[in-house]
Motif scaffolding. Structure first.
Motif, PDB file in Angstrom:
ATOM      1  N   PRO A   8       0.949  -1.261  -0.113  1.00  9.43           N
ATOM      2  CA  PRO A   8       0.024  -0.105  -0.101  1.00  9.43           C
ATOM      3  C   PRO A   8       0.918   1.201  -0.120  1.00  9.43           C
ATOM      4  CG  PRO A   8      -0.200  -1.026   2.060  1.00  9.43           C
ATOM      5  CD  PRO A   8       0.675  -1.889   1.290  1.00  9.43           C
ATOM      6  N   ASP A   9       0.379   2.387  -0.558  1.00 12.14           N
ATOM      7  CA  ASP A   9       1.068   3.640  -0.770  1.00 12.14           C
ATOM      8  C   ASP A   9       0.972   4.275   0.650  1.00 12.14           C
ATOM      9  OD1 ASP A   9      -0.009   4.498  -4.016  1.00 12.14           O
ATOM     10  OD2 ASP A   9       1.623   3.082  -3.442  1.00 12.14           O
ATOM     11  N   GLY A  10       1.845   4.874   0.884  1.00  9.92           N
ATOM     12  CA  GLY A  10       1.875   5.782   2.246  1.00  9.92           C
ATOM     13  C   GLY A  10       2.702   5.139   3.509  1.00  9.92           C
ATOM     14  N   TRP A  11       2.998   4.045   3.360  1.00  9.67           N
ATOM     15  CA  TRP A  11       3.531   3.522   4.841  1.00  9.67           C
ATOM     16  C   TRP A  11       4.872   3.980   4.845  1.00  9.67           C
ATOM     17  CZ3 TRP A  11       0.305   2.030   7.931  1.00  9.67           C
ATOM     18  CH2 TRP A  11      -0.888   1.235   7.689  1.00  9.67           C
ATOM     19  N   ALA A  12       5.587   4.358   3.615  1.00  9.55           N
ATOM     20  CA  ALA A  12       7.009   4.656   3.971  1.00  9.55           C
ATOM     21  C   ALA A  12       7.163   6.013   4.620  1.00  9.55           C
ATOM     22  CB  ALA A  12       7.683   4.808   2.550  1.00  9.55           C
ATOM     23  N   THR A  13       6.242   7.168   4.135  1.00  2.00           N
ATOM     24  CA  THR A  13       6.513   8.333   4.815  1.00  2.00           C
ATOM     25  C   THR A  13       5.623   8.333   5.826  1.00  2.00           C
ATOM     26  OG1 THR A  13       6.513   9.345   2.741  1.00  2.00           O
ATOM     27  CG2 THR A  13       5.888  10.723   4.501  1.00  2.00           C
ATOM     28  N   VAL A  14       4.632   7.566   6.293  1.00  2.05           N
ATOM     29  CA  VAL A  14       3.992   7.434   7.644  1.00  2.05           C
ATOM     30  C   VAL A  14       5.100   7.052   8.529  1.00  2.05           C
ATOM     31  CG1 VAL A  14       2.179   6.363   8.963  1.00  2.05           C
ATOM     32  CG2 VAL A  14       1.541   7.116   6.830  1.00  2.05           C
ATOM     33  N   LEU A  15       5.809   5.907   8.428  1.00  6.38           N
ATOM     34  CA  LEU A  15       6.695   5.586   9.022  1.00  6.38           C
ATOM     35  C   LEU A  15       7.916   6.316   9.462  1.00  6.38           C
ATOM     36  CD1 LEU A  15       6.594   1.629   8.114  1.00  6.38           C
ATOM     37  CD2 LEU A  15       5.816   2.400  10.048  1.00  6.38           C
ATOM     38  N   ASP A  16       8.175   7.118   8.239  1.00  7.31           N
ATOM     39  CA  ASP A  16       9.175   8.051   8.298  1.00  7.31           C
ATOM     40  C   ASP A  16       9.072   9.165   9.535  1.00  7.31           C
ATOM     41  OD1 ASP A  16      10.073   8.167   4.990  1.00  7.31           O
ATOM     42  OD2 ASP A  16      10.898   7.000   6.593  1.00  7.31           O
ATOM     43  N   ALA A  17       7.764   9.466   9.838  1.00  2.00           N
ATOM     44  CA  ALA A  17       7.341  10.435  10.676  1.00  2.00           C
ATOM     45  C   ALA A  17       7.408   9.787  12.126  1.00  2.00           C
ATOM     46  CB  ALA A  17       6.059  10.795  10.521  1.00  2.00           C
ATOM     47  N   TRP A  18       8.004   8.623  12.184  1.00  2.00           N
ATOM     48  CA  TRP A  18       7.964   7.842  13.550  1.00  2.00           C
ATOM     49  C   TRP A  18       9.551   7.637  13.728  1.00  2.00           C
ATOM     50  CZ3 TRP A  18       6.563   2.195  14.688  1.00  2.00           C
ATOM     51  CH2 TRP A  18       6.645   1.683  15.820  1.00  2.00           C
ATOM     52  N   PRO A  19      10.151   8.489  14.474  1.00  2.00           N
ATOM     53  CA  PRO A  19      11.761   8.439  14.375  1.00  2.00           C
ATOM     54  C   PRO A  19      12.165   7.012  15.311  1.00  2.00           C
ATOM     55  CG  PRO A  19      11.125  10.039  16.152  1.00  2.00           C
ATOM     56  CD  PRO A  19       9.750   9.588  15.308  1.00  2.00           C
ATOM     57  N   ALA A  20      13.242   6.401  14.611  1.00  2.00           N
ATOM     58  CA  ALA A  20      13.971   5.195  15.291  1.00  2.00           C
ATOM     59  C   ALA A  20      14.913   5.801  16.130  1.00  2.00           C
ATOM     60  CB  ALA A  20      14.395   4.326  14.046  1.00  2.00           C
ATOM     61  N   PRO A  21      15.358   4.767  17.328  1.00  2.00           N
ATOM     62  CA  PRO A  21      16.442   5.030  18.372  1.00  2.00           C
ATOM     63  C   PRO A  21      17.521   4.940  17.647  1.00  2.00           C
ATOM     64  CG  PRO A  21      15.139   2.984  18.871  1.00  2.00           C
ATOM     65  CD  PRO A  21      14.408   3.657  17.745  1.00  2.00           C
ATOM     66  N   GLU A  22      18.433   5.672  17.861  1.00  2.00           N
ATOM     67  CA  GLU A  22      19.904   5.613  17.375  1.00  2.00           C
ATOM     68  C   GLU A  22      20.863   4.971  18.110  1.00  2.00           C
ATOM     69  OE1 GLU A  22      19.291   7.413  13.591  1.00  2.00           O
ATOM     70  OE2 GLU A  22      21.345   6.887  14.289  1.00  2.00           O
TER      71      GLU A  22
ATOM     72  N   ARG B   3      -4.342  13.380   0.729  1.00  2.00           N
ATOM     73  CA  ARG B   3      -2.907  12.660   0.495  1.00  2.00           C
ATOM     74  C   ARG B   3      -2.938  12.164  -1.148  1.00  2.00           C
ATOM     75  NH1 ARG B   3      -3.738   7.283   3.753  1.00  2.00           N
ATOM     76  NH2 ARG B   3      -1.542   6.814   3.207  1.00  2.00           N
ATOM     77  N   LEU B  15       5.650  10.460   0.004  1.00  2.00           N
ATOM     78  CA  LEU B  15       4.195  10.687   0.025  1.00  2.00           C
ATOM     79  C   LEU B  15       4.135  12.443   0.457  1.00  2.00           C
ATOM     80  CD1 LEU B  15       1.331   9.606   0.220  1.00  2.00           C
ATOM     81  CD2 LEU B  15       1.483   9.535   2.618  1.00  2.00           C
ATOM     82  N   ARG B  25      14.612   7.529   6.263  1.00  2.00           N
ATOM     83  CA  ARG B  25      14.649   6.100   6.466  1.00  2.00           C
ATOM     84  C   ARG B  25      15.978   5.732   6.997  1.00  2.00           C
ATOM     85  NH1 ARG B  25      10.824   3.119   3.472  1.00  2.00           N
ATOM     86  NH2 ARG B  25      11.891   1.484   4.504  1.00  2.00           N
ATOM     87  N   ARG B  70      10.270   1.897  22.850  1.00  2.00           N
ATOM     88  CA  ARG B  70      11.183   2.738  23.375  1.00  2.00           C
ATOM     89  C   ARG B  70      10.742   3.127  24.956  1.00  2.00           C
ATOM     90  NH1 ARG B  70      13.523   7.651  20.625  1.00  2.00           N
ATOM     91  NH2 ARG B  70      11.371   7.817  19.709  1.00  2.00           N
ATOM     92  N   ARG B 148       4.129  16.303  11.538  1.00  2.00           N
ATOM     93  CA  ARG B 148       4.877  15.310  11.508  1.00  2.00           C
ATOM     94  C   ARG B 148       4.762  14.582  12.838  1.00  2.00           C
ATOM     95  NH1 ARG B 148       8.835  13.540   8.128  1.00  2.00           N
ATOM     96  NH2 ARG B 148      10.494  12.538   9.168  1.00  2.00           N
TER      97      ARG B 148
END
Lengths: 102, 216
Positions: A8-22, B3, B15, B25, B70, B148
């Protein structure tokens, strides 16, 4: 990937808004420390103990041979019964004690 | 604000939601470890293994952090990340003997299983979200920041509602781009189950996120 179009479209940027721990600083160092010492594929380490063992072993073998050479005949000699009692007596009487009258 | 599907750039899809967000990413670098370094690491070269750790530590932290959500679990994330690489170190000499060739999938498999075991061990508790942890570039405006952050909080909450196995399937697929076969092996299920879990996870997340987009 064969199922790429079904994603599905959109997951990439939706998840990009959720920062990952470094990773924390020094993490790789701590991992290496946790993994312990160097892996055991070191020929030099294998060689040195073998050399020492052969040297020490050689010394022990020589000592054992020397002891056998020295002490076994003595032990055999002590256990052997006297073959000629007269020879014992002759030993006892063969001393030259000199004459009474010098 | 509607969207729109965006254009792809360098394999990463963008997006557009109102304005274009800079993609972040951080989880996956596409290039795997080179064969020479991997071979040296398999032979016990510690410097080569360090290179391996530095190459894959970010996706491992990203997966574990999102699996464990986390908040209040930073030390656990680090502990499990370390445990992941210790296991990699111990098993690396035999890597590939069973036909595996994807070092990245293998490392993430170890991390995912550790995370699932940890989640099963601990009772589920209410997750407190720290808004300050949503790193936003300084040049973004207040509107973009709040948008965001809102999306980030919403997706984190939604993923947090998923059971560990569904959460792992979703993250391995959508974040770390693992194929169905690798996910099936990681979760010790068949491919059909992977597809089913992914479908359910996506549906649940869409429902949870629907309100976020409907508010605009």
């Amino acid at each position: 990937m064969s199922d790429e179009r079904k994603r599905p479209d959109g997951w990439a940027t939706v998840l990009d808004a959720w920062p990952a721990p470094e990773p924390t600083a020094g993490f790789a160092d701590r991992v290496l420390a946790a993994c312990g010492g160097p892996p055991a594929v070191k020929l030099s380490v294998v060689r040195e103990p073998a050399r020492r063992r052969s040297t020490l072993g050689g010394v022990l073998v020589c000592a054992a041979i020397a002891a056998a050479v020295v002490f076994i005949p003595i032990a055999v000699h002590r256990r052997r019964p006297p073959s000629n009692p007269a020879s014992v007596a002759s030993i006892n009487t063969s001393f030259d004690l000199g004459s009474e009258h010098d | 604000m509607a969207r729109q599907s965006g254009t792809s750039a360098g394999g990463v899809r963008l997006l557009v939601v109102g304005r274009a967000f800079e993609t972040a990413r951080v989880a996956d670098d596409r290039a795997d470890l080179d064969d020479v370094t991997l071979a040296r690491a398999r032979q016990g070269d510690r410097q080569a293994f360090r290179v391996l750790v530095e190459r894959y530590q970010r996706p491992v932290f990203a997966l574990l952090g999102r699996m464990l959500l986390r908040a209040g679990r930073e030390s656990i994330v680090e502990d499990l990340a370390q445990e992941t690489f210790v296991r990699v170190f111990r098993s690396l000499p035999t890597f590939g003997a069973d036909g595996r060739h994807n070092i990245s999938a293998w490392i993430l498999t170890i991390a995912a299983r550790l995370a699932i075991d940890e989640l099963r061990r601990e009772p589920r508790r209410a997750e407190s979200l720290d808004g300050a942890s949503f790193g936003i570039a300084a040049e973004t405006g207040a509107d973009e920041l709040s948008e965001r952050r809102r999306i980030g909080i919403a997706i984190e909450r939604a993923v947090g509602e998923l059971a560990p196995e569904y959460r792992a399937a979703f993250l391995l697929r959508e974040v770390h781009d693992m194929d169905y076969e690798s996910i099936a092996e990681a979760l010790r299920v068949d491919i059909g189950t992977v597809k089913s879990r992914l479908s359910r996870a996506r549906a649940a997340l869409r429902r949870a996120l629907q309100g976020t987009y409907d508010e605009r």
